[in-house]
Motif scaffolding. Structure first.
Motif, PDB file in Angstrom:
ATOM      1  N   UNK A   1     -25.654 -56.619  -2.862  1.00 20.06           N
ATOM      2  CA  UNK A   1     -26.611 -57.639  -3.298  1.00 20.06           C
ATOM      3  C   UNK A   1     -26.263 -59.010  -2.688  1.00 20.06           C
ATOM      4  N   UNK A   2     -24.983 -59.380  -2.678  1.00 19.85           N
ATOM      5  CA  UNK A   2     -24.575 -60.656  -2.082  1.00 19.85           C
ATOM      6  C   UNK A   2     -24.909 -60.694  -0.593  1.00 19.85           C
ATOM      7  N   UNK A   3     -24.739 -59.585   0.073  1.00 17.08           N
ATOM      8  CA  UNK A   3     -25.074 -59.502   1.500  1.00 17.08           C
ATOM      9  C   UNK A   3     -26.574 -59.626   1.724  1.00 17.08           C
ATOM     10  N   UNK A   4     -27.370 -58.888   0.963  1.00 13.69           N
ATOM     11  CA  UNK A   4     -28.827 -58.929   1.169  1.00 13.69           C
ATOM     12  C   UNK A   4     -29.400 -60.295   0.794  1.00 13.69           C
ATOM     13  N   UNK A   5     -28.841 -60.961  -0.218  1.00 17.49           N
ATOM     14  CA  UNK A   5     -29.295 -62.310  -0.561  1.00 17.49           C
ATOM     15  C   UNK A   5     -28.972 -63.290   0.564  1.00 17.49           C
ATOM     16  N   UNK A   6     -27.832 -63.127   1.187  1.00 17.67           N
ATOM     17  CA  UNK A   6     -27.460 -63.990   2.311  1.00 17.67           C
ATOM     18  C   UNK A   6     -28.420 -63.770   3.476  1.00 17.67           C
ATOM     19  N   UNK A   7     -28.732 -62.519   3.762  1.00 17.14           N
ATOM     20  CA  UNK A   7     -29.695 -62.214   4.833  1.00 17.14           C
ATOM     21  C   UNK A   7     -31.040 -62.855   4.510  1.00 17.14           C
ATOM     22  N   UNK A   8     -31.483 -62.702   3.286  1.00 14.39           N
ATOM     23  CA  UNK A   8     -32.776 -63.266   2.870  1.00 14.39           C
ATOM     24  C   UNK A   8     -32.799 -64.787   3.067  1.00 14.39           C
ATOM     25  N   UNK A   9     -31.717 -65.449   2.670  1.00 12.64           N
ATOM     26  CA  UNK A   9     -31.666 -66.908   2.790  1.00 12.64           C
ATOM     27  C   UNK A   9     -31.647 -67.381   4.237  1.00 12.64           C
ATOM     28  N   UNK A  10     -31.179 -66.549   5.149  1.00 10.27           N
ATOM     29  CA  UNK A  10     -31.086 -66.939   6.559  1.00 10.27           C
ATOM     30  C   UNK A  10     -32.211 -66.337   7.400  1.00 10.27           C
ATOM     31  N   UNK A  11     -33.174 -65.698   6.776  1.00 11.84           N
ATOM     32  CA  UNK A  11     -34.206 -64.949   7.502  1.00 11.84           C
ATOM     33  C   UNK A  11     -34.970 -65.784   8.518  1.00 11.84           C
ATOM     34  N   UNK A  12     -35.208 -67.035   8.227  1.00 13.70           N
ATOM     35  CA  UNK A  12     -36.011 -67.867   9.133  1.00 13.70           C
ATOM     36  C   UNK A  12     -35.169 -68.717  10.074  1.00 13.70           C
ATOM     37  N   UNK A  13     -33.873 -68.500  10.090  1.00 18.27           N
ATOM     38  CA  UNK A  13     -32.987 -69.265  10.967  1.00 18.27           C
ATOM     39  C   UNK A  13     -32.741 -68.458  12.241  1.00 18.27           C
ATOM     40  N   UNK A  14     -33.426 -68.820  13.287  1.00 16.57           N
ATOM     41  CA  UNK A  14     -33.354 -68.073  14.547  1.00 16.57           C
ATOM     42  C   UNK A  14     -31.916 -67.966  15.072  1.00 16.57           C
ATOM     43  N   UNK A  15     -31.135 -69.026  14.920  1.00 12.42           N
ATOM     44  CA  UNK A  15     -29.769 -69.017  15.437  1.00 12.42           C
ATOM     45  C   UNK A  15     -28.836 -68.125  14.610  1.00 12.42           C
ATOM     46  N   UNK A  16     -29.302 -67.648  13.451  1.00 11.90           N
ATOM     47  CA  UNK A  16     -28.479 -66.792  12.591  1.00 11.90           C
ATOM     48  C   UNK A  16     -28.837 -65.305  12.703  1.00 11.90           C
ATOM     49  N   UNK A  17     -29.755 -64.968  13.613  1.00  8.62           N
ATOM     50  CA  UNK A  17     -30.162 -63.569  13.757  1.00  8.62           C
ATOM     51  C   UNK A  17     -29.001 -62.618  14.031  1.00  8.62           C
ATOM     52  N   UNK A  18     -28.061 -62.968  14.923  1.00  8.26           N
ATOM     53  CA  UNK A  18     -26.950 -62.026  15.170  1.00  8.26           C
ATOM     54  C   UNK A  18     -26.105 -61.747  13.920  1.00  8.26           C
ATOM     55  N   UNK A  19     -25.803 -62.780  13.136  1.00  9.55           N
ATOM     56  CA  UNK A  19     -24.995 -62.552  11.935  1.00  9.55           C
ATOM     57  C   UNK A  19     -25.797 -61.771  10.903  1.00  9.55           C
ATOM     58  N   UNK A  20     -27.087 -62.038  10.811  1.00  5.09           N
ATOM     59  CA  UNK A  20     -27.938 -61.259   9.893  1.00  5.09           C
ATOM     60  C   UNK A  20     -27.945 -59.785  10.285  1.00  5.09           C
ATOM     61  N   UNK A  21     -28.026 -59.526  11.575  1.00  6.57           N
ATOM     62  CA  UNK A  21     -28.025 -58.142  12.052  1.00  6.57           C
ATOM     63  C   UNK A  21     -26.702 -57.454  11.705  1.00  6.57           C
ATOM     64  N   UNK A  22     -25.600 -58.169  11.884  1.00  7.08           N
ATOM     65  CA  UNK A  22     -24.290 -57.610  11.558  1.00  7.08           C
ATOM     66  C   UNK A  22     -24.178 -57.319  10.054  1.00  7.08           C
ATOM     67  N   UNK A  23     -24.602 -58.253   9.231  1.00  9.56           N
ATOM     68  CA  UNK A  23     -24.553 -58.031   7.779  1.00  9.56           C
ATOM     69  C   UNK A  23     -25.457 -56.864   7.401  1.00  9.56           C
ATOM     70  N   UNK A  24     -26.606 -56.757   8.045  1.00 10.90           N
ATOM     71  CA  UNK A  24     -27.529 -55.645   7.771  1.00 10.90           C
ATOM     72  C   UNK A  24     -26.886 -54.303   8.141  1.00 10.90           C
ATOM     73  N   UNK A  25     -26.147 -54.263   9.237  1.00 10.51           N
ATOM     74  CA  UNK A  25     -25.420 -53.044   9.598  1.00 10.51           C
ATOM     75  C   UNK A  25     -24.474 -52.645   8.452  1.00 10.51           C
ATOM     76  N   UNK A  26     -23.790 -53.634   7.899  1.00  8.43           N
ATOM     77  CA  UNK A  26     -22.870 -53.359   6.793  1.00  8.43           C
ATOM     78  C   UNK A  26     -23.629 -52.848   5.571  1.00  8.43           C
ATOM     79  N   UNK A  27     -24.747 -53.463   5.229  1.00  6.55           N
ATOM     80  CA  UNK A  27     -25.497 -53.017   4.039  1.00  6.55           C
ATOM     81  C   UNK A  27     -26.127 -51.644   4.257  1.00  6.55           C
ATOM     82  N   UNK A  28     -26.449 -51.321   5.512  1.00  3.50           N
ATOM     83  CA  UNK A  28     -26.977 -49.980   5.815  1.00  3.50           C
ATOM     84  C   UNK A  28     -25.885 -48.920   5.806  1.00  3.50           C
TER      85      UNK A  28
END
Length: 184
Positions: free
Chosen positions: A156-183
């Motif tokens: 949940x902490x990971x998915x909330x972080x992804x959600x909060x950074x969803x519109x930050x283009x420069x944060x896409x790589x970290x979002x992808x990495x966190x998503x790999x972990x949640x998957x």
């Protein structure tokens, strides 16, 4: 993600006979813990503290930056009791958060007592498990240094972080990495 082998955290050991193997249980726990620590470390290194800050709030511990990490160490972080946490998060002033991760194996009361006896007074022991029996084992011990989270809490902490950074283009790589972990 359709093929789990394309997930950077997916543990692949190669073909083997499907047996009830304690080594396999230990490897799954080790890999899960390593993946979790990798996420925290990479996030820290790129200035993305969202996952860690959410975990601190959930644990009700003072918010502090992470200064280091270790995996399965005993000599530097514990006395000679033989206790070996799965991971250690090091915070300022040498305060440590020892992590005991459970995925398949059961948490053992003597193991917790050993850790707590060997830890410093300002350190914490964080147990992460989805098993109700592990929560009950933790609840038998009255020690404010003993913390408990479920893997669902971490997710949940990971998915909330992804959600909060969803519109930050420069944060896409970290979002992808966190998503790999949640998957994973």
């Amino acid at each position: 993600m359709r093929d789990p082998h394309q997930n950077i955290f997916y543990y692949y050991r190669g073909p083997s006979k499907e047996v009830d193997d304690p080594y396999k249980d230990r490897q799954i726990e080790n890999n899960t813990t390593k993946s979790f620590i990798n996420i925290l470390e990479f996030c820290r290194d790129v200035g993305c503290d969202g996952v860690w800050e959410r975990l601190e709030r959930l644990l009700h511990i003072p918010m502090q930056k992470i200064v280091g990490f270790d995996l399965q160490k005993n000599s530097k972080h514990m006395d000679d009791s033989g206790a070996r946490p799965d991971a250690v998060i090091i915070r300022p002033a040498e305060q440590k958060i020892l992590i005991e991760s459970k995925v398949r194996a059961k948490l053992r009361y003597p193991q917790l007592k050993r850790y707590l006896a060997a830890m410093g007074k300002k350190d914490f022991l964080l147990v992460i498990s989805d098993k109700e029996s592990d929560k009950k084992c933790k609840d038998k011990i009255n020690d404010d240094r003993l913390l408990f989270l479920t893997w669902k809490d971490v997710h949940r902490c990971c998915t909330e972080t992804i959600r909060d950074m969803a519109n930050m283009k420069d944060q896409e790589p970290i979002c992808k990495l966190i998503r790999h972990f949640t998957d994973y």
